[in-house]
Design a protein around this motif. Structure first.
Motif, PDB file in Angstrom:
ATOM      1  N   THR A  21       0.823  -1.210   0.000  1.00 28.93           N
ATOM      2  CA  THR A  21       0.000   0.000   0.000  1.00 28.93           C
ATOM      3  C   THR A  21       0.857   1.259   0.000  1.00 28.93           C
ATOM      4  O   THR A  21       0.547   2.239  -0.676  1.00 28.93           O
ATOM      5  CB  THR A  21      -0.943   0.005   1.219  1.00 28.93           C
ATOM      6  N   ASP A  22       1.962   1.252   0.771  1.00 24.51           N
ATOM      7  CA  ASP A  22       2.859   2.411   0.845  1.00 24.51           C
ATOM      8  C   ASP A  22       3.516   2.723  -0.491  1.00 24.51           C
ATOM      9  O   ASP A  22       3.721   3.885  -0.832  1.00 24.51           O
ATOM     10  CB  ASP A  22       3.961   2.181   1.888  1.00 24.51           C
ATOM     11  N   VAL A  23       3.874   1.690  -1.243  1.00 26.96           N
ATOM     12  CA  VAL A  23       4.579   1.922  -2.502  1.00 26.96           C
ATOM     13  C   VAL A  23       3.625   2.110  -3.683  1.00 26.96           C
ATOM     14  O   VAL A  23       4.018   2.639  -4.709  1.00 26.96           O
ATOM     15  CB  VAL A  23       5.625   0.820  -2.818  1.00 26.96           C
ATOM     16  N   VAL A  24       2.366   1.710  -3.518  1.00 20.71           N
ATOM     17  CA  VAL A  24       1.372   1.914  -4.571  1.00 20.71           C
ATOM     18  C   VAL A  24       0.654   3.253  -4.376  1.00 20.71           C
ATOM     19  O   VAL A  24       0.372   3.958  -5.332  1.00 20.71           O
ATOM     20  CB  VAL A  24       0.349   0.750  -4.598  1.00 20.71           C
ATOM     21  N   GLY A  25       0.391   3.602  -3.119  1.00 17.23           N
ATOM     22  CA  GLY A  25      -0.326   4.844  -2.801  1.00 17.23           C
ATOM     23  C   GLY A  25       0.508   5.720  -1.897  1.00 17.23           C
ATOM     24  O   GLY A  25       1.719   5.814  -2.041  1.00 17.23           O
ATOM     25  N   GLY A  83       3.860  14.760  -3.187  1.00 18.53           N
ATOM     26  CA  GLY A  83       5.316  14.697  -3.202  1.00 18.53           C
ATOM     27  C   GLY A  83       5.860  13.310  -2.898  1.00 18.53           C
ATOM     28  O   GLY A  83       6.997  12.992  -3.252  1.00 18.53           O
ATOM     29  N   TRP A  84       5.067  12.473  -2.246  1.00 19.92           N
ATOM     30  CA  TRP A  84       5.513  11.121  -1.909  1.00 19.92           C
ATOM     31  C   TRP A  84       5.798  10.302  -3.163  1.00 19.92           C
ATOM     32  O   TRP A  84       6.796   9.580  -3.233  1.00 19.92           O
ATOM     33  CB  TRP A  84       4.485  10.431  -1.014  1.00 19.92           C
ATOM     34  N   ASN A  85       4.929  10.402  -4.175  1.00 20.42           N
ATOM     35  CA  ASN A  85       5.146   9.624  -5.398  1.00 20.42           C
ATOM     36  C   ASN A  85       6.479   9.954  -6.041  1.00 20.42           C
ATOM     37  O   ASN A  85       7.237   9.053  -6.420  1.00 20.42           O
ATOM     38  CB  ASN A  85       4.009   9.839  -6.398  1.00 20.42           C
ATOM     39  N   ALA A  86       6.787  11.230  -6.179  1.00 19.12           N
ATOM     40  CA  ALA A  86       8.063  11.632  -6.786  1.00 19.12           C
ATOM     41  C   ALA A  86       9.237  11.102  -5.966  1.00 19.12           C
ATOM     42  O   ALA A  86      10.217  10.596  -6.518  1.00 19.12           O
ATOM     43  CB  ALA A  86       8.134  13.144  -6.917  1.00 19.12           C
ATOM     44  N   MET A  87       9.123  11.186  -4.649  1.00 16.99           N
ATOM     45  CA  MET A  87      10.204  10.737  -3.779  1.00 16.99           C
ATOM     46  C   MET A  87      10.399   9.231  -3.871  1.00 16.99           C
ATOM     47  O   MET A  87      11.522   8.752  -4.056  1.00 16.99           O
ATOM     48  CB  MET A  87       9.895  11.147  -2.335  1.00 16.99           C
ATOM     49  N   LYS A  88       9.316   8.457  -3.767  1.00 14.65           N
ATOM     50  CA  LYS A  88       9.464   6.997  -3.765  1.00 14.65           C
ATOM     51  C   LYS A  88       9.981   6.481  -5.108  1.00 14.65           C
ATOM     52  O   LYS A  88      10.757   5.542  -5.148  1.00 14.65           O
ATOM     53  CB  LYS A  88       8.174   6.295  -3.352  1.00 14.65           C
ATOM     54  N   TYR A  89       9.559   7.109  -6.214  1.00 14.49           N
ATOM     55  CA  TYR A  89      10.057   6.666  -7.522  1.00 14.49           C
ATOM     56  C   TYR A  89      11.509   7.060  -7.726  1.00 14.49           C
ATOM     57  O   TYR A  89      12.306   6.282  -8.237  1.00 14.49           O
ATOM     58  CB  TYR A  89       9.173   7.191  -8.654  1.00 14.49           C
TER      59      TYR A  89
END
Length: 122
Positions: A21-25, A83-89
């Protein structure tokens, strides 16, 4: 700033094993750890957290800075939103990896600790 000159306060670390869930959302952060960090954050109120506050996360290895929104959801869950999506990718974060963030209250930003501790703690 050379972080190897400072002792890291364990109460200022947020550590989370990433779920699917953390890495998808958006990531849900450990409540007790976030509350500990909030004690050192300036001008943070419950109402501001419900709307979301922008915080910076610095990657000392790559010299990158990410801006993410820290938010309190349902008065019980803390998460990184925008901002989480940009950071995790960018960091290529995967399920089962442990994300470690240190709140540097002097510079008012999180420092990414997903690197060998020997680089910052010797």
């Amino acid at each position: 700033m050379n972080y190897s000159d400072f002792a890291i306060d364990p109460a200022m670390i947020i550590s989370k094993e990433l779920s699917k869930t953390d890495v998808v959302g958006n990531i849900i952060l450990p409540k007790a750890q976030v509350r500990s960090v909030l004690t050192k954050m300036k001008d943070v109120t419950d109402s501001r957290l419900q709307s979301g506050i922008e915080v910076q996360v610095q990657d000392l290895v790559e010299n990158d800075v990410y801006t993410v929104t820290l938010r309190c959801i349902d008065n019980a869950k803390y998460s990184f939103g925008a901002g989480w999506n940009a950071m995790k990718y960018s960091l290529d974060l995967k399920e089962d990896q442990v994300l470690k963030l240190y709140w540097d209250h002097l510079n008012t930003k999180f420092i990414l600790l997903n690197l060998p501790y020997s680089l910052i703690m010797d």
